[in-house]
Write a protein that holds these residues in place. Sequence first.
Motif, PDB file in Angstrom:
ATOM      1  N   SER A  56      46.160  29.361  52.518  1.00 20.81           N
ATOM      2  CA  SER A  56      45.016  28.896  53.307  1.00 20.81           C
ATOM      3  C   SER A  56      43.755  29.108  52.473  1.00 20.81           C
ATOM      4  N   LEU A  57      42.801  28.216  52.637  1.00 28.46           N
ATOM      5  CA  LEU A  57      41.560  28.282  51.877  1.00 28.46           C
ATOM      6  C   LEU A  57      40.411  28.539  52.854  1.00 28.46           C
ATOM      7  N   ALA A  62      28.590  30.588  50.161  1.00 32.44           N
ATOM      8  CA  ALA A  62      28.298  29.299  49.542  1.00 32.44           C
ATOM      9  C   ALA A  62      29.066  29.077  48.239  1.00 32.44           C
ATOM     10  N   ARG A  63      29.231  30.123  47.434  1.00 32.66           N
ATOM     11  CA  ARG A  63      29.876  29.935  46.130  1.00 32.66           C
ATOM     12  C   ARG A  63      31.188  30.683  45.991  1.00 32.66           C
ATOM     13  N   THR A  64      31.757  31.140  47.106  1.00 37.53           N
ATOM     14  CA  THR A  64      32.997  31.907  47.078  1.00 37.53           C
ATOM     15  C   THR A  64      34.049  31.229  47.938  1.00 37.53           C
ATOM     16  N   LEU A  65      35.267  31.232  47.434  1.00 36.63           N
ATOM     17  CA  LEU A  65      36.392  30.683  48.182  1.00 36.63           C
ATOM     18  C   LEU A  65      37.511  31.718  48.168  1.00 36.63           C
ATOM     19  N   LEU A  66      38.094  31.977  49.324  1.00 38.66           N
ATOM     20  CA  LEU A  66      39.208  32.914  49.426  1.00 38.66           C
ATOM     21  C   LEU A  66      40.495  32.113  49.600  1.00 38.66           C
ATOM     22  N   VAL A  67      41.474  32.419  48.765  1.00 38.50           N
ATOM     23  CA  VAL A  67      42.769  31.754  48.826  1.00 38.50           C
ATOM     24  C   VAL A  67      43.786  32.798  49.268  1.00 38.50           C
ATOM     25  N   THR A  68      44.333  32.618  50.467  1.00 41.15           N
ATOM     26  CA  THR A  68      45.297  33.571  51.019  1.00 41.15           C
ATOM     27  C   THR A  68      46.677  32.927  51.016  1.00 41.15           C
ATOM     28  N   PRO A  69      47.557  33.386  50.123  1.00 43.49           N
ATOM     29  CA  PRO A  69      48.891  32.767  50.043  1.00 43.49           C
ATOM     30  C   PRO A  69      49.735  33.111  51.270  1.00 43.49           C
ATOM     31  N   ALA A  74      53.830  34.304  45.500  1.00 43.95           N
ATOM     32  CA  ALA A  74      53.217  33.173  44.787  1.00 43.95           C
ATOM     33  C   ALA A  74      51.807  33.492  44.304  1.00 43.95           C
ATOM     34  N   LEU A  75      51.325  34.702  44.576  1.00 44.05           N
ATOM     35  CA  LEU A  75      49.945  35.080  44.253  1.00 44.05           C
ATOM     36  C   LEU A  75      49.615  34.887  42.779  1.00 44.05           C
ATOM     37  N   LYS A  76      50.477  35.361  41.887  1.00 39.91           N
ATOM     38  CA  LYS A  76      50.219  35.253  40.445  1.00 39.91           C
ATOM     39  C   LYS A  76      50.193  33.797  39.997  1.00 39.91           C
ATOM     40  N   GLU A  77      51.109  32.997  40.502  1.00 39.10           N
ATOM     41  CA  GLU A  77      51.154  31.585  40.113  1.00 39.10           C
ATOM     42  C   GLU A  77      49.930  30.830  40.627  1.00 39.10           C
ATOM     43  N   ILE A  78      49.480  31.169  41.831  1.00 41.01           N
ATOM     44  CA  ILE A  78      48.272  30.541  42.375  1.00 41.01           C
ATOM     45  C   ILE A  78      47.075  30.909  41.505  1.00 41.01           C
ATOM     46  N   GLU A  79      46.980  32.183  41.157  1.00 34.03           N
ATOM     47  CA  GLU A  79      45.877  32.633  40.304  1.00 34.03           C
ATOM     48  C   GLU A  79      45.918  31.920  38.952  1.00 34.03           C
ATOM     49  N   ARG A  80      47.083  31.799  38.359  1.00 37.60           N
ATOM     50  CA  ARG A  80      47.228  31.131  37.066  1.00 37.60           C
ATOM     51  C   ARG A  80      46.792  29.658  37.169  1.00 37.60           C
ATOM     52  N   ALA A  81      47.192  28.977  38.239  1.00 37.82           N
ATOM     53  CA  ALA A  81      46.821  27.564  38.417  1.00 37.82           C
ATOM     54  C   ALA A  81      45.312  27.409  38.563  1.00 37.82           C
ATOM     55  N   GLU A  97      46.318  40.798  47.545  1.00 33.69           N
ATOM     56  CA  GLU A  97      46.524  40.129  48.831  1.00 33.69           C
ATOM     57  C   GLU A  97      45.991  38.691  48.813  1.00 33.69           C
ATOM     58  N   ILE A  98      44.797  38.536  48.230  1.00 37.46           N
ATOM     59  CA  ILE A  98      44.141  37.221  48.199  1.00 37.46           C
ATOM     60  C   ILE A  98      43.624  36.939  46.793  1.00 37.46           C
ATOM     61  N   VAL A  99      43.334  35.680  46.531  1.00 36.93           N
ATOM     62  CA  VAL A  99      42.682  35.286  45.284  1.00 36.93           C
ATOM     63  C   VAL A  99      41.259  34.895  45.661  1.00 36.93           C
ATOM     64  N   ARG A 100      40.307  35.503  44.980  1.00 36.37           N
ATOM     65  CA  ARG A 100      38.893  35.216  45.228  1.00 36.37           C
ATOM     66  C   ARG A 100      38.381  34.359  44.068  1.00 36.37           C
ATOM     67  N   VAL A 101      37.841  33.178  44.412  1.00 33.39           N
ATOM     68  CA  VAL A 101      37.295  32.266  43.412  1.00 33.39           C
ATOM     69  C   VAL A 101      35.785  32.238  43.602  1.00 33.39           C
ATOM     70  N   THR A 102      35.050  32.663  42.577  1.00 28.09           N
ATOM     71  CA  THR A 102      33.595  32.652  42.633  1.00 28.09           C
ATOM     72  C   THR A 102      33.083  31.630  41.644  1.00 28.09           C
ATOM     73  N   LEU A 103      32.402  30.633  42.162  1.00 32.40           N
ATOM     74  CA  LEU A 103      31.872  29.570  41.318  1.00 32.40           C
ATOM     75  C   LEU A 103      30.504  29.963  40.784  1.00 32.40           C
ATOM     76  N   PRO A 104      30.245  29.714  39.511  1.00 33.37           N
ATOM     77  CA  PRO A 104      28.925  30.034  38.960  1.00 33.37           C
ATOM     78  C   PRO A 104      27.869  29.044  39.463  1.00 33.37           C
ATOM     79  N   GLU A 105      26.623  29.462  39.381  1.00 36.62           N
ATOM     80  CA  GLU A 105      25.509  28.571  39.742  1.00 36.62           C
ATOM     81  C   GLU A 105      25.506  27.390  38.782  1.00 36.62           C
ATOM     82  N   LEU A 106      25.272  26.209  39.305  1.00 31.32           N
ATOM     83  CA  LEU A 106      25.253  25.023  38.452  1.00 31.32           C
ATOM     84  C   LEU A 106      23.917  24.906  37.724  1.00 31.32           C
TER      85      LEU A 106
END
Length: 184
Positions: A56-57, A62-69, A74-81, A97-106
């Motif tokens: 689930s996403l 605003a610049r953070t996305l949490l990916v909960t497998p 599958a956590l490692k494979e999701i992180e690798r992708a 537990e989760i993968v946290r994706v933080t996008l840099p400022e554009l």
Amino acid sequence: MIADVLTETRDKMDRAVEVVKEDFNTVRTGRANPQLFQRVLVDYYGSPTPLAQLASLQNPEARTLLVTPYDKTALKEIERALVNMPNLGANVGNDGEIVRVTLPELTQDRRKEFVKIVRGKAEEARVSVRNIRRRAKDDLDALKSEVGDDDVARAEKELEQITKTHVDAIDDALKRKEVELLEV
């Protein structure tokens, strides 16, 4: 027969416009958006699986996305992708537990680079629409002996109008996405 050719052409062109709009959604703006990750494929037990089927996403900031497998294995494979995702430049971290994706400022340069990418996708869509038009015109020309030149000429005019409508729809979507990308 002519109506069938035009209906099929219209359907194919509608699909081309939808595909380019979906492509535009995968190009990043200033916010983290789950649609950015629509096309991410994760190697799940040896087969490429869309990320949305494995996790689930959530977008808490605003610049953070949490990916909960759904499956913690599958956590490692999701992180690798996510790390290997092109044109993202994000910081990807995993806490077990989760993968946290933080996008840099554009930056302005990065925004302009994304505009170029979007323009390229729009041009590919226009070419696709023109190819569909060319195939339809060939189909109409093949019908000349059965239905007559006047009917085919009318159908070709309608075909040109259908093509113009779809190219204009692509251009409108491009303008909206450019404004969205350049907005600070």
